[in-house]
Design a protein around this motif. Structure first.
Motif, PDB file in Angstrom:
ATOM      1  N   UNK A 284      34.975  24.533  49.590  1.00 10.54           N
ATOM      2  CA  UNK A 284      34.016  23.974  50.550  1.00 10.54           C
ATOM      3  C   UNK A 284      33.905  24.898  51.760  1.00 10.54           C
ATOM      4  N   UNK A 285      35.041  25.404  52.226  1.00 12.16           N
ATOM      5  CA  UNK A 285      35.050  26.344  53.347  1.00 12.16           C
ATOM      6  C   UNK A 285      34.267  27.615  52.989  1.00 12.16           C
ATOM      7  N   UNK A 286      34.568  28.175  51.837  1.00 14.66           N
ATOM      8  CA  UNK A 286      33.918  29.419  51.422  1.00 14.66           C
ATOM      9  C   UNK A 286      32.413  29.251  51.217  1.00 14.66           C
ATOM     10  N   UNK A 287      31.983  28.037  50.896  1.00 18.05           N
ATOM     11  CA  UNK A 287      30.550  27.783  50.729  1.00 18.05           C
ATOM     12  C   UNK A 287      29.843  27.656  52.077  1.00 18.05           C
ATOM     13  N   UNK A 288      30.628  27.593  53.155  1.00 15.98           N
ATOM     14  CA  UNK A 288      30.053  27.457  54.489  1.00 15.98           C
ATOM     15  C   UNK A 288      29.868  26.022  54.928  1.00 15.98           C
ATOM     16  N   UNK A 289      30.313  25.071  54.126  1.00 17.67           N
ATOM     17  CA  UNK A 289      30.116  23.662  54.477  1.00 17.67           C
ATOM     18  C   UNK A 289      31.217  23.102  55.384  1.00 17.67           C
ATOM     19  N   UNK A 290      32.317  23.855  55.545  1.00 19.31           N
ATOM     20  CA  UNK A 290      33.386  23.462  56.485  1.00 19.31           C
ATOM     21  C   UNK A 290      33.836  24.720  57.217  1.00 19.31           C
ATOM     22  N   UNK A 291      33.786  24.672  58.529  1.00 15.47           N
ATOM     23  CA  UNK A 291      34.111  25.854  59.333  1.00 15.47           C
ATOM     24  C   UNK A 291      35.612  26.121  59.388  1.00 15.47           C
TER      25      UNK A 291
END
Length: 170
Positions: A34-41
């Motif tokens: 999720x982080x790598x997808x940009x959805x969690x900073x």
């Protein structure tokens, strides 16, 4: 939630008291995606021991950026985890600083410090937290308590007071 991105995503604690289990790694790896997808900073973890944090930092692809731990005076205010966080550029957030430390809150020494500074014991604890590198988390919804909590930003504890609180055991 109706948003494309969230600021922080928190693993609310490992599944076991020591080490990290398969479930913990599965959850963390899903969070990393999720982080790598940009959805969690930012990714973080809560209720973690020093050994668990060390393992996570050593083996995770995305390191935690913050730790949210309950802080107990009786166990040294989570000092070892705080030191690890500081050394590794991780933000330490302390929660239950007041409710988990009723003994410290009722101590004569804390009352003396509060009287000396013209504030409440709760304010002394929050200022102490800031002075030792914690971000104190509070769950109040009362506007007056919020104002009081923010009042600690205008005060300063003495080095000997910080050390005395750091050494409290109850």
């Amino acid at each position: 939630m109706g948003v494309d991105r969230i600021d922080s995503y928190l693993l609310h604690g490992p599944s076991r008291g020591a080490g990290l289990g398969v479930e913990d790694w599965a959850a963390w790896q899903a969070m990393e995606q999720i982080h790598e997808s940009g959805r969690a900073r930012l990714l973080g973890v809560s209720n973690v021991s020093l050994d668990q944090l060390e393992i996570l930092c050593k083996d995770a692809k995305v390191k935690p950026r913050f730790v949210q731990n309950r802080c107990f005076a009786v166990s040294g205010w989570d000092r070892a985890v705080r030191v690890f966080c500081k050394t590794n550029g991780i933000v330490y957030q302390g929660f239950s600083l007041l409710t988990a430390n009723r003994g410290a809150m009722a101590s004569r020494q804390l009352a003396t410090f509060a009287q000396r500074h013209g504030c409440s014991p709760a304010q002394i604890i929050f200022r102490f937290a800031i002075d030792v590198g914690m971000i104190p988390l509070t769950g109040t919804t009362d506007a007056q308590h919020m104002q009081s909590d923010l009042g600690v930003l205008a005060m300063q504890l003495q080095a000997d007071e910080i050390e005395a609180i750091e050494c409290m055991t109850g």
